[in-house]
Design an enzyme around this catalytic site. Sequence first.
Site, PDB file in Angstrom:
ATOM      1  N   ASP A  97      38.127  58.079  92.233  1.00 52.36           N
ATOM      2  CA  ASP A  97      37.422  59.214  92.827  1.00 52.36           C
ATOM      3  C   ASP A  97      37.190  60.395  91.887  1.00 52.36           C
ATOM      4  O   ASP A  97      36.917  61.499  92.328  1.00 52.36           O
ATOM      5  CB  ASP A  97      38.207  59.714  94.039  1.00 52.36           C
ATOM      6  CG  ASP A  97      39.657  60.082  93.705  1.00 52.36           C
ATOM      7  OD1 ASP A  97      39.981  60.239  92.506  1.00 52.36           O
ATOM      8  OD2 ASP A  97      40.461  60.223  94.640  1.00 52.36           O
ATOM      9  N   GLU A 119      39.566  50.321  93.938  1.00 52.39           N
ATOM     10  CA  GLU A 119      40.230  51.243  94.868  1.00 52.39           C
ATOM     11  C   GLU A 119      39.192  51.916  95.772  1.00 52.39           C
ATOM     12  O   GLU A 119      39.138  53.124  95.922  1.00 52.39           O
ATOM     13  CB  GLU A 119      41.059  52.299  94.116  1.00 52.39           C
ATOM     14  CG  GLU A 119      42.062  53.030  94.991  1.00 52.39           C
ATOM     15  CD  GLU A 119      42.713  54.202  94.278  1.00 52.39           C
ATOM     16  OE1 GLU A 119      43.941  54.170  94.129  1.00 52.39           O
ATOM     17  OE2 GLU A 119      42.000  55.156  93.889  1.00 52.39           O
ATOM     18  N   GLU A 133      37.250  64.944  95.141  1.00 54.07           N
ATOM     19  CA  GLU A 133      37.423  63.492  95.131  1.00 54.07           C
ATOM     20  C   GLU A 133      36.857  62.794  96.364  1.00 54.07           C
ATOM     21  O   GLU A 133      36.332  61.680  96.268  1.00 54.07           O
ATOM     22  CB  GLU A 133      38.913  63.153  94.963  1.00 54.07           C
ATOM     23  CG  GLU A 133      39.473  63.449  93.585  1.00 54.07           C
ATOM     24  CD  GLU A 133      39.957  64.880  93.431  1.00 54.07           C
ATOM     25  OE1 GLU A 133      40.534  65.193  92.378  1.00 54.07           O
ATOM     26  OE2 GLU A 133      39.750  65.700  94.357  1.00 54.07           O
ATOM     27  N   HIS A 212      49.903  69.539  91.815  1.00 56.40           N
ATOM     28  CA  HIS A 212      48.813  70.002  90.963  1.00 56.40           C
ATOM     29  C   HIS A 212      47.487  70.211  91.698  1.00 56.40           C
ATOM     30  O   HIS A 212      46.501  70.628  91.103  1.00 56.40           O
ATOM     31  CB  HIS A 212      48.558  68.977  89.842  1.00 56.40           C
ATOM     32  CG  HIS A 212      47.960  67.698  90.341  1.00 56.40           C
ATOM     33  ND1 HIS A 212      48.705  66.735  90.978  1.00 56.40           N
ATOM     34  CD2 HIS A 212      46.687  67.236  90.325  1.00 56.40           C
ATOM     35  CE1 HIS A 212      47.925  65.722  91.317  1.00 56.40           C
ATOM     36  NE2 HIS A 212      46.695  65.998  90.944  1.00 56.40           N
ATOM     37  N   ARG A 214      44.144  71.290  93.574  1.00 53.64           N
ATOM     38  CA  ARG A 214      43.357  72.524  93.634  1.00 53.64           C
ATOM     39  C   ARG A 214      43.463  73.220  94.984  1.00 53.64           C
ATOM     40  O   ARG A 214      43.524  74.437  95.064  1.00 53.64           O
ATOM     41  CB  ARG A 214      41.868  72.228  93.379  1.00 53.64           C
ATOM     42  CG  ARG A 214      41.481  71.893  91.969  1.00 53.64           C
ATOM     43  CD  ARG A 214      39.963  71.740  91.894  1.00 53.64           C
ATOM     44  NE  ARG A 214      39.525  71.351  90.567  1.00 53.64           N
ATOM     45  CZ  ARG A 214      39.409  70.084  90.179  1.00 53.64           C
ATOM     46  NH1 ARG A 214      39.724  69.103  91.018  1.00 53.64           N
ATOM     47  NH2 ARG A 214      39.003  69.791  88.960  1.00 53.64           N
ATOM     48  N   HIS A 245      52.699  70.885  85.789  1.00 55.45           N
ATOM     49  CA  HIS A 245      51.315  70.745  85.321  1.00 55.45           C
ATOM     50  C   HIS A 245      50.940  71.958  84.477  1.00 55.45           C
ATOM     51  O   HIS A 245      51.395  73.079  84.726  1.00 55.45           O
ATOM     52  CB  HIS A 245      50.387  70.621  86.532  1.00 55.45           C
ATOM     53  CG  HIS A 245      49.042  70.047  86.223  1.00 55.45           C
ATOM     54  ND1 HIS A 245      48.030  70.785  85.654  1.00 55.45           N
ATOM     55  CD2 HIS A 245      48.543  68.800  86.412  1.00 55.45           C
ATOM     56  CE1 HIS A 245      46.957  70.013  85.504  1.00 55.45           C
ATOM     57  NE2 HIS A 245      47.242  68.812  85.952  1.00 55.45           N
TER      58      HIS A 245
END
Length: 380
Positions: A97, A119, A133, A212, A214, A245
């Site tokens: 993605d 996937e 994604e 991590h 967003r 991260h």
Amino acid sequence: MNKILFIFGTRPEAIKMAPLILEFKKHSDFFNIEICLTGQHRQMLDQVNGFFGIISDYDLNLMTQNQSLAEFTARSIEKLDPIVKSSKPNLIFVQGDTTTVLAGALVAYYNKIPIAHLEAGLRSGNKYSPFPEEINRKIAAQLSEWHFAPTLGTAENLKKEGINKNIFVVGNTIIDALLLGLKLIKQQDEIEYKEYFKFLNFNKRIVLITGHRRESFGLGFENICYAIKDLANTFSNVEFVYPVHLNPNVRDPVNRILSGCNNIHLIKPLDYPKMIWIMDKSYYILTDSGGIQEEAPALGKPVLVMREVTERIEGVESGSAKLVGVNREKIYNESKILLKNKMVYEEMSKKNNPYGDGKTSERIVTILLEYFKNHEEIYS
């Protein structure tokens, strides 16, 4: 000779592509494999490829500091197009993605080359979570000719969107990679790993943390950090290890809130071998990572998912994972249950892994071998 071009650019893509590439290379008399890297991740991508012995044919090295999604998408399409025109593959593989998937699928479509989506079919139902994604996957699905879905649920998602052809439920190659990776580590001397994590007391329980996403930036990450701090203060006999991260939106709140806690270990990001090694040693895992939601059940590790929604719902449905969002109290309370209630812990850790048995790559290669052999007049 049938040419397959693999396009990927991030660490998760590299992990999930690696066992499939290695399986295809066992049939070098029939398939010619080429690999194109966008470099959406750089150092982390190279670490994974090095570990599995994957060597690229094309490396676009597109990563720049503070790149926007629009900038990276535009550069990827511009640079991938001449590669695809020059390579002239019979099939292009994309995985998952990422922005690289979106760009790779578009370029393949523009050049009228069939796309295989590894996937395929994961959906959260929220176009802004995970962002971007969720939409990348949906666009790739509409453009793809082949859909290799990890579960029955993901296959059903595709059918609900009007996709009914060439859907194969094969499991997830991340389990292939995990089992292969642990095997490679055990063939080596594990002293390197024990030395790297010598700051941990392995006589105590280890809780691994990753974060991590967003959509959690800002207040969400502060809530996560305060929940971890509450846990560390309550359970002084538990070791919390957090590979942080590099994104400032993660690093800044993590360091500000969690630095100075004796049983919280803030460390630099881990390469893939060290990550799966410490996962295997952990008691349970707090994460917002998609890949870890799939890997942890294969290791018998309960997962608390620090997201409001997940496109990997099978783990939640099977009982091996729980959604705790970015709610400070919920993260704390569900963690407390796992640390204090042995019966609940064992119930979660013994659930069957819904994401695969380590033979996904074999299934995919078998499917495509049979198809290409039966359609040689088209692909010769």
